[in-house]
Write an enzyme that holds these catalytic residues in place. Sequence first.
Site, short mmCIF file in Angstrom:
data_model
loop_
_atom_site.label_atom_id
_atom_site.label_comp_id
_atom_site.label_asym_id
_atom_site.label_seq_id
_atom_site.Cartn_x
_atom_site.Cartn_y
_atom_site.Cartn_z
N HIS A 1 59.36 59.18 -31.38
CA HIS A 1 59.92 58.21 -32.38
C HIS A 1 58.82 58.04 -33.32
O HIS A 1 59.18 57.86 -34.57
CB HIS A 1 60.27 57.04 -31.66
CG HIS A 1 61.58 56.74 -30.83
ND1 HIS A 1 63.00 57.30 -31.38
CD2 HIS A 1 61.67 56.66 -29.61
CE1 HIS A 1 63.75 57.27 -30.44
NE2 HIS A 1 63.29 56.99 -29.50
N HIS B 1 58.59 60.81 -25.06
CA HIS B 1 59.91 60.53 -25.77
C HIS B 1 59.51 59.44 -26.86
O HIS B 1 59.86 59.44 -28.05
CB HIS B 1 60.83 60.00 -24.77
CG HIS B 1 62.02 59.51 -25.44
ND1 HIS B 1 63.31 60.30 -25.38
CD2 HIS B 1 62.31 58.50 -26.19
CE1 HIS B 1 64.45 59.59 -25.97
NE2 HIS B 1 63.83 58.25 -26.24
N GLU B 2 58.68 58.32 -26.58
CA GLU B 2 58.38 57.06 -27.48
C GLU B 2 57.58 57.78 -28.42
O GLU B 2 57.41 57.35 -29.71
CB GLU B 2 57.80 56.19 -26.86
CG GLU B 2 58.49 55.66 -25.55
CD GLU B 2 59.88 55.06 -26.23
OE1 GLU B 2 60.08 54.35 -27.32
OE2 GLU B 2 60.81 55.03 -25.24
N GLU C 1 67.70 60.22 -30.24
CA GLU C 1 67.33 60.06 -28.97
C GLU C 1 67.30 61.45 -28.32
O GLU C 1 66.19 61.95 -27.71
CB GLU C 1 68.32 59.63 -28.23
CG GLU C 1 68.41 57.86 -28.75
CD GLU C 1 66.96 57.20 -28.26
OE1 GLU C 1 66.09 57.46 -27.32
OE2 GLU C 1 66.50 56.46 -28.93
#
Length: 243
Positions: free
Chosen positions: A177, A173-174, A222
């Site tokens: 980004h 997930h990070e 997100e």
Amino acid sequence: MALISFASVSFTSPLINKSQFCGSFPVGIGSARKNRGVKFCRAAASSAVVFPRLDADDFRHPLDKQNTVLLRAIPGLNDIGKAFLGTISEQVMVLENIGTSVLVSENQLSELHHLMVEAAGILKTEAPDLYIRQSPVPNAYTLAVSGRRPFVVVHTSLVELLTRKELQAVLAHELGHLKCDHGVWLTVANILTLGAYSIPGLGGIIAQRLEEQLFRWLRAAELTCDRAALLVVQDPKRLSSLY
């Protein structure tokens, strides 16, 4: 309204399954096990599907993609966003992180290092530095400062709670980004919103409208990163257990 220059994600109610971890952190890193360490082990070799030539736009949420394309079309905005990522406050955050966290590497917390490198390989992006920070609050976040190598920070309490695959989903997930340059483009959007407030007359109304769109974009960003996590974990049940 503060400038948004980094993205974070918190997981407060994960599925706990300790059976997938064995081994130990160095003494003093685990917040809940100061004398014994946090246990983990390497699982069998991954059989994850790798996606050749994967581009960030291949998994972006439609709203995230739409807004990013619009800002890309404006000359110079990318450079402006990167310049704001080097502000003094963010340099302080970098130094604070270095001083209070443990850097993960092949020789230190190698299992976590393996999870990050594997996730980065699947997403076709460079693995950032990974730090473990002692904290009782389950959380993970990423920071990309202009001129510095980006890094991801994971709290010890999150490592204690999650299974191997769930933790890799957080890392992915990070990485999402970073691969999507959310820090740059959301910072640019924030700058434009703040600038609208300075316009006489209808500036306030325009700014409020932009602010509403920015919050929608944040939510879409997100969701984009959740897609990145799914591409890495490749198991919807693992990912859904985090929410």
